[in-house]
Design a protein around this motif. Structure first.
Motif, PDB file in Angstrom:
ATOM      1  N   PHE A  49      25.104   5.076  48.876  1.00  7.06           N
ATOM      2  CA  PHE A  49      25.589   4.774  50.234  1.00  7.06           C
ATOM      3  C   PHE A  49      26.669   3.694  50.165  1.00  7.06           C
ATOM      4  O   PHE A  49      26.598   2.803  49.304  1.00  7.06           O
ATOM      5  CB  PHE A  49      24.447   4.239  51.105  1.00  7.06           C
ATOM      6  N   PRO A  50      27.619   3.707  51.104  1.00  9.07           N
ATOM      7  CA  PRO A  50      28.534   2.567  51.220  1.00  9.07           C
ATOM      8  C   PRO A  50      27.722   1.326  51.633  1.00  9.07           C
ATOM      9  O   PRO A  50      26.701   1.465  52.316  1.00  9.07           O
ATOM     10  CB  PRO A  50      29.492   2.974  52.342  1.00  9.07           C
ATOM     11  N   PRO A  51      28.156   0.123  51.249  1.00 11.52           N
ATOM     12  CA  PRO A  51      27.388  -1.082  51.598  1.00 11.52           C
ATOM     13  C   PRO A  51      27.262  -1.321  53.096  1.00 11.52           C
ATOM     14  O   PRO A  51      26.356  -2.035  53.536  1.00 11.52           O
ATOM     15  CB  PRO A  51      28.155  -2.222  50.920  1.00 11.52           C
ATOM     16  N   SER A  52      28.152  -0.744  53.886  1.00  5.13           N
ATOM     17  CA  SER A  52      28.124  -0.966  55.339  1.00  5.13           C
ATOM     18  C   SER A  52      27.159  -0.013  56.052  1.00  5.13           C
ATOM     19  O   SER A  52      27.128   0.031  57.276  1.00  5.13           O
ATOM     20  CB  SER A  52      29.524  -0.774  55.919  1.00  5.13           C
ATOM     21  N   THR A  53      26.367   0.740  55.301  1.00  6.58           N
ATOM     22  CA  THR A  53      25.421   1.675  55.911  1.00  6.58           C
ATOM     23  C   THR A  53      24.255   0.911  56.538  1.00  6.58           C
ATOM     24  O   THR A  53      23.669   0.035  55.913  1.00  6.58           O
ATOM     25  CB  THR A  53      24.861   2.640  54.844  1.00  6.58           C
ATOM     26  N   LYS A  54      23.911   1.282  57.765  1.00  3.20           N
ATOM     27  CA  LYS A  54      22.762   0.646  58.411  1.00  3.20           C
ATOM     28  C   LYS A  54      21.468   1.101  57.742  1.00  3.20           C
ATOM     29  O   LYS A  54      21.348   2.268  57.323  1.00  3.20           O
ATOM     30  CB  LYS A  54      22.708   1.018  59.897  1.00  3.20           C
ATOM     31  N   VAL A  55      20.503   0.193  57.720  1.00  3.75           N
ATOM     32  CA  VAL A  55      19.205   0.493  57.110  1.00  3.75           C
ATOM     33  C   VAL A  55      18.559   1.704  57.785  1.00  3.75           C
ATOM     34  O   VAL A  55      17.922   2.529  57.116  1.00  3.75           O
ATOM     35  CB  VAL A  55      18.280  -0.739  57.204  1.00  3.75           C
ATOM     36  N   LYS A  56      18.742   1.846  59.095  1.00  2.93           N
ATOM     37  CA  LYS A  56      18.073   2.965  59.779  1.00  2.93           C
ATOM     38  C   LYS A  56      18.607   4.318  59.306  1.00  2.93           C
ATOM     39  O   LYS A  56      17.877   5.305  59.326  1.00  2.93           O
ATOM     40  CB  LYS A  56      18.142   2.834  61.290  1.00  2.93           C
ATOM     41  N   ARG A  71      10.962  -1.485  52.493  1.00  7.58           N
ATOM     42  CA  ARG A  71      10.776  -2.859  52.013  1.00  7.58           C
ATOM     43  C   ARG A  71      11.458  -3.010  50.672  1.00  7.58           C
ATOM     44  O   ARG A  71      11.557  -2.038  49.908  1.00  7.58           O
ATOM     45  CB  ARG A  71       9.291  -3.162  51.806  1.00  7.58           C
ATOM     46  N   LEU A  72      11.883  -4.223  50.346  1.00  4.69           N
ATOM     47  CA  LEU A  72      12.385  -4.487  49.002  1.00  4.69           C
ATOM     48  C   LEU A  72      11.255  -4.243  48.013  1.00  4.69           C
ATOM     49  O   LEU A  72      10.108  -4.659  48.255  1.00  4.69           O
ATOM     50  CB  LEU A  72      12.870  -5.935  48.875  1.00  4.69           C
ATOM     51  N   ALA A  73      11.559  -3.576  46.892  1.00  2.26           N
ATOM     52  CA  ALA A  73      10.514  -3.290  45.908  1.00  2.26           C
ATOM     53  C   ALA A  73      10.072  -4.567  45.196  1.00  2.26           C
ATOM     54  O   ALA A  73       8.923  -4.688  44.788  1.00  2.26           O
ATOM     55  CB  ALA A  73      11.032  -2.268  44.898  1.00  2.26           C
ATOM     56  N   ASP A  74      11.003  -5.514  45.057  1.00  4.34           N
ATOM     57  CA  ASP A  74      10.694  -6.763  44.352  1.00  4.34           C
ATOM     58  C   ASP A  74      10.405  -7.874  45.349  1.00  4.34           C
ATOM     59  O   ASP A  74      10.846  -7.809  46.501  1.00  4.34           O
ATOM     60  CB  ASP A  74      11.883  -7.149  43.459  1.00  4.34           C
ATOM     61  N   PRO A  75       9.664  -8.913  44.905  1.00  2.00           N
ATOM     62  CA  PRO A  75       9.399 -10.050  45.802  1.00  2.00           C
ATOM     63  C   PRO A  75      10.710 -10.619  46.351  1.00  2.00           C
ATOM     64  O   PRO A  75      11.693 -10.635  45.615  1.00  2.00           O
ATOM     65  CB  PRO A  75       8.700 -11.066  44.883  1.00  2.00           C
ATOM     66  N   PRO A  76      10.749 -11.012  47.619  1.00  6.51           N
ATOM     67  CA  PRO A  76       9.632 -11.224  48.536  1.00  6.51           C
ATOM     68  C   PRO A  76       9.222  -9.971  49.320  1.00  6.51           C
ATOM     69  O   PRO A  76       8.494 -10.094  50.302  1.00  6.51           O
ATOM     70  CB  PRO A  76      10.176 -12.294  49.477  1.00  6.51           C
ATOM     71  N   GLN A  77       9.643  -8.798  48.896  1.00  7.33           N
ATOM     72  CA  GLN A  77       9.260  -7.536  49.533  1.00  7.33           C
ATOM     73  C   GLN A  77       9.533  -7.540  51.038  1.00  7.33           C
ATOM     74  O   GLN A  77       8.717  -7.080  51.835  1.00  7.33           O
ATOM     75  CB  GLN A  77       7.789  -7.220  49.241  1.00  7.33           C
ATOM     76  N   THR A  78      10.680  -8.074  51.372  1.00  7.57           N
ATOM     77  CA  THR A  78      11.090  -8.168  52.778  1.00  7.57           C
ATOM     78  C   THR A  78      11.211  -6.781  53.403  1.00  7.57           C
ATOM     79  O   THR A  78      11.710  -5.853  52.772  1.00  7.57           O
ATOM     80  CB  THR A  78      12.462  -8.870  52.865  1.00  7.57           C
ATOM     81  N   GLU A  79      10.759  -6.676  54.658  1.00  7.03           N
ATOM     82  CA  GLU A  79      10.951  -5.440  55.421  1.00  7.03           C
ATOM     83  C   GLU A  79      12.384  -5.417  55.942  1.00  7.03           C
ATOM     84  O   GLU A  79      12.851  -6.384  56.548  1.00  7.03           O
ATOM     85  CB  GLU A  79       9.957  -5.404  56.586  1.00  7.03           C
ATOM     86  N   LEU A  80      13.085  -4.324  55.701  1.00  6.22           N
ATOM     87  CA  LEU A  80      14.476  -4.213  56.156  1.00  6.22           C
ATOM     88  C   LEU A  80      14.498  -3.701  57.592  1.00  6.22           C
ATOM     89  O   LEU A  80      13.728  -2.802  57.953  1.00  6.22           O
ATOM     90  CB  LEU A  80      15.263  -3.261  55.241  1.00  6.22           C
ATOM     91  N   LEU A  81      15.386  -4.280  58.396  1.00  3.59           N
ATOM     92  CA  LEU A  81      15.468  -3.912  59.806  1.00  3.59           C
ATOM     93  C   LEU A  81      16.602  -2.922  60.048  1.00  3.59           C
ATOM     94  O   LEU A  81      17.621  -2.935  59.342  1.00  3.59           O
ATOM     95  CB  LEU A  81      15.679  -5.169  60.657  1.00  3.59           C
ATOM     96  N   GLY A  82      16.432  -2.095  61.061  1.00  2.81           N
ATOM     97  CA  GLY A  82      17.303  -0.946  61.295  1.00  2.81           C
ATOM     98  C   GLY A  82      18.794  -1.221  61.336  1.00  2.81           C
ATOM     99  O   GLY A  82      19.593  -0.439  60.826  1.00  2.81           O
ATOM    100  N   ASP A  83      19.198  -2.338  61.949  1.00  5.30           N
ATOM    101  CA  ASP A  83      20.624  -2.599  62.116  1.00  5.30           C
ATOM    102  C   ASP A  83      21.212  -3.453  60.994  1.00  5.30           C
ATOM    103  O   ASP A  83      22.405  -3.766  61.019  1.00  5.30           O
ATOM    104  CB  ASP A  83      20.882  -3.266  63.478  1.00  5.30           C
ATOM    105  N   GLN A  84      20.383  -3.850  60.049  1.00  2.85           N
ATOM    106  CA  GLN A  84      20.926  -4.587  58.906  1.00  2.85           C
ATOM    107  C   GLN A  84      21.715  -3.621  58.017  1.00  2.85           C
ATOM    108  O   GLN A  84      21.495  -2.412  58.055  1.00  2.85           O
ATOM    109  CB  GLN A  84      19.783  -5.252  58.119  1.00  2.85           C
ATOM    110  N   HIS A  85      22.612  -4.178  57.211  1.00  2.00           N
ATOM    111  CA  HIS A  85      23.414  -3.361  56.298  1.00  2.00           C
ATOM    112  C   HIS A  85      22.783  -3.362  54.915  1.00  2.00           C
ATOM    113  O   HIS A  85      22.356  -4.412  54.421  1.00  2.00           O
ATOM    114  CB  HIS A  85      24.839  -3.907  56.207  1.00  2.00           C
ATOM    115  N   ILE A  86      22.791  -2.207  54.296  1.00  2.00           N
ATOM    116  CA  ILE A  86      22.143  -2.061  53.000  1.00  2.00           C
ATOM    117  C   ILE A  86      22.799  -2.976  51.948  1.00  2.00           C
ATOM    118  O   ILE A  86      22.141  -3.512  51.067  1.00  2.00           O
ATOM    119  CB  ILE A  86      22.157  -0.568  52.580  1.00  2.00           C
TER     120      ILE A  86
END
Lengths: 155, 166
Positions: B98-105, B128-143
């Motif tokens: 994906f391009p880096p500007s792709t939304k998480v959703k 979620r990130l596979a590695d710690p801190p295993q943050t949940e990614l939100l829909g409008d964030q960019h990958i």
């Protein structure tokens, strides 16, 4: 203006809050100049399957913000009173957070001051939602938005 | 010259930062502004500016207006042209670029489709990130916000949304 109010105002003028507001995800009920920033009312857009009015209004108590987490309960913006229970958002997972049998002036959430009490285990379960003094009101609004839009990626 | 505000996403923060720029400024000038504000690590000639959800970066010599960027649009500043996203679900892995500007959703939508999830199964999932801190990614964030160059890859887990009970 009290310290909690001036900090909240600054956060509402920041890019993360404005980006969500521009996207129609949330907003302030009223204007920054007129609202009581110790008890502001924000709305959050919700999937109409779970939020019949498509917006849930929340009246916050920002005492101690942001050292202390805010707390908020569903609000009837037109009637300027607590939202009657039959109009609360409901659905699988949503009714756990919006739980009038638990409290009617707080959400069962790891970023809500009232719900955090006695729930230290949530800190490890979801560190990104467990309130920290560095967080802003956007974190609380994002939590509610994710809660009432569980299928956003399907739309 | 009209001045507009852009929401700039980068690897510095998962949340955007506001940058003001003239519509007749070049993308090169925008990059310089972003670099000087400390939002992206240089050298700036290695950085790309992507409009949100666009597959190719803006040309450096083009103006902001020519790129189609308007007031309060979102852009992403990143060294990677593509991010290889690897998603693990119940021990099975699938990947896509994906391009880096792709939304998480959008990545989440791809993932639930790739694993054949439908209905309530698809609705109840988050990345979620596979590695710690295993943050949940939100829909409008960019990958791209979760990818540190020079690695242009990201490992994620597709998991049920956490339920706050007890």
């Amino acid at each position: 203006m009290k310290p909690n109010e001036s900090l909240l105002k600054a956060h509402m003028e920041g890019a993360p809050f404005l980006a969500g507001a521009d996207a129609g995800k949330w907003g302030l009920h009223g204007t920054l100049e007129t609202v009581d920033l110790s008890h502001p009312v924000f709305w959050v857009r919700g999937d109409k399957r779970f939020v019949p009015d498509e917006r849930v209004y929340l009246r916050f108590d920002t005492t101690g913000y942001s050292q202390e987490a805010p707390t908020a309960g569903p609000w009837d913006a037109a009637g300027n009173c607590r939202l009657p229970v039959p109009r609360w958002p409901r659905g699988d997972g949503i009714s756990v957070v919006f739980n009038p049998a638990w409290k009617q002036d707080a959400l069962y959430s790891p970023c809500d001051r009232m719900a955090m009490q006695g729930h230290d285990t949530w800190r490890g379960m979801c560190p990104q939602w467990w309130w920290q003094p560095t967080f802003t009101i956007v974190r609380y609004l994002e939590f509610v938005y994710a809660c009432v839009n569980p299928a956003e990626h399907e739309n | 010259m009209n001045e507009i505000e852009l929401f700039v996403h980068s690897t510095k923060d998962a949340e955007p930062t506001m940058v003001k720029v003239g519509t007749d400024a070049s993308v090169e000038e925008l990059l310089k502004k972003i670099y000087e504000a400390g939002l992206c690590d240089g050298p700036s000639e290695e950085l790309h500016i992507f409009a949100e959800e666009e597959g190719e970066p803006c040309k450096r010599e083009d103006t902001i207006e020519h790129c189609g960027l308007k007031h309060r649009h979102h852009v992403h500043c990143h060294k990677c042209h593509r991010v290889r996203v690897e998603v693990n679900y119940n021990g099975v892995e699938k990947d896509e670029a994906f391009p880096p500007s792709t939304k998480v959703k959008r990545v989440l939508k791809w993932a639930v489709d790739a694993f054949g999830l439908k209905g309530a199964d698809a609705e109840s999932k988050v990345l979620r990130l596979a590695d710690p801190p295993q943050t949940e990614l939100l829909g409008d964030q960019h990958i791209g916000s979760f990818v540190q160059s020079p690695k242009c890859e990201l490992k994620l887990c597709l998991v049920p949304r956490v339920r706050f009970q007890g």
